[in-house]
Design an enzyme around this catalytic site. Structure first.
Site, short mmCIF file in Angstrom:
data_model
loop_
_atom_site.label_atom_id
_atom_site.label_comp_id
_atom_site.label_asym_id
_atom_site.label_seq_id
_atom_site.Cartn_x
_atom_site.Cartn_y
_atom_site.Cartn_z
CB SER A 89 19.00 -29.68 -58.66
OG SER A 89 17.65 -29.95 -58.35
CD GLU B 118 17.94 -21.38 -49.74
OE1 GLU B 118 17.72 -22.04 -50.78
OE2 GLU B 118 17.58 -20.19 -49.60
CB THR C 261 17.08 -18.97 -53.03
OG1 THR C 261 17.41 -20.35 -52.84
CG2 THR C 261 18.03 -18.09 -52.25
#
Ligand code: SF4
Length: 317
Positions: A277, A131, A170
């Site tokens: 996840s 990310e 995030t």
């Protein structure tokens, strides 16, 4: 032989977030629409069960666009990609579908907006996380500096202290990020950024749930992969908040290791959660395994409800 009693507190919310759910559906729908194989750049989400089940449907996972044939269809993972990855796919005449979580895209947009306004960007995040690589790749590399910890925040020198902004990964620890932000705001009072930070709702809620379980659980189990940032943060949050034992359970071996050390008479309360996840099936498998050895009193520990949903890209609706 009579089984010992344990109280198993199940964190809620836990597991799949809206961004992961969307990314997985994108791969499934793309396979239905275009037929296998569909190439996926990087693990679509950091979980090997999810990746294996999509591979069984016809997804082929690659690390770079150049590993997929020209003219093929490729999906970019929920973590987001640097801008050059889109151009590379275009050059290779590929159909590309973007499964970047909309909350990560929001951070990309913030970074681009600050850059357009001439601000140097301090990105709070972990080096080499996909990310972070994706967000840094939205703007020229000299326009962004990565801040990984408090000491980076204390030492960083910026080109113009009145022309700087921050964004964050995030999936960080909410509390650690706040400490870093306090340092930056004290050093650079004119720094611009979001009202609080860019840590997403799912990361925040899962951390709140774990934090509150630390008040009555001596052991907290987090189902998640060893490369899943938000899962690792949950283990850390539990430890920082005083829980005696906090374990990342990435497979059956990890559970067995935990059970070997576990003393249910001393600590009958176990907290259980799953990173954003990790699918609910893994939670249920773990509960069944515990039920083989113990009389499990299952208690849902809900701190908030989530009702976030992200639409699929138009081409797959
Ligand atoms: S953890 Fe947050 S940012 Fe990441 S995919 Fe889920 S909702 Fe999106």
């Amino acid at each position: 032989m009579k089984k010992e009693n344990i109280n198993l507190y199940l964190a809620a919310p836990r597991g799949f977030c809206a961004g992961v759910d969307r990314a997985v559906k994108i791969v499934e729908e793309a396979i239905k629409k275009y037929g296998p194989p569909i190439y996926v750049r990087h693990e679509i989400v950091h979980n090997k069960e999810v990746v294996n089940s999509l591979a069984n449907l016809g997804a082929i996972f690659v690390e770079e666009v150049s590993e997929a044939p020209e003219n093929s269809t490729i999906i970019f993972s929920a973590h987001g990609v640097p801008k050059q990855v889109y151009s590379e796919a275009k050059k290779r005449n590929m159909i590309y579908i973007d499964a970047t979580c909309p909350l990560v895209s929001k951070v990309h947009n913030e970074a681009q907006k600050h850059y357009a306004l001439g601000r140097h960007i301090l990105l709070i995040g972990h080096k080499n996380h996909p990310e972070v690589i994706g967000t840094m790749g939205q703007i020229p590399k000299e326009a962004v500096t990565l801040i990984e910890n408090e000491s980076d925040a204390k030492r960083i020198n910026v080109p113009d202290k009145d022309k700087i902004a921050y964004t964050t990964q995030t999936t960080l620890s909410v509390d650690d990020t706040q400490i870093i932000l306090n340092i930056l705001k004290e050093r650079f009072p004119n720094i611009k950024g979001p009202t609080t930070n860019d840590i997403c709702y799912a990361t925040t809620n899962r951390q709140i749930a774990v934090k509150s379980m630390t008040k009555f659980c001596d052991n907290i189990l987090v189902i998640g992969a060893t490369n899943s940032s938000n899962s690792i943060r949950l283990v850390e949050v539990a430890k920082v908040n005083g829980v005696k034992n906090s374990f990342l359970i990435s497979d059956e071996d990890d559970l067995n290791k935990f059970l070997k050390k576990y003393n249910c008479k001393k600590s009958p309360n176990i907290g259980l959660t799953a990173g954003a996840s990790a699918p609910e099936t893994l939670v249920q498998v773990l509960i069944s395994k515990l039920k083989k050895d113990f009389e499990v009193n299952l208690i849902e520990h809900e701190v908030t409800k989530e009702n976030i949903f992200f639409n699929l890209p138009k081409s797959l609706r």
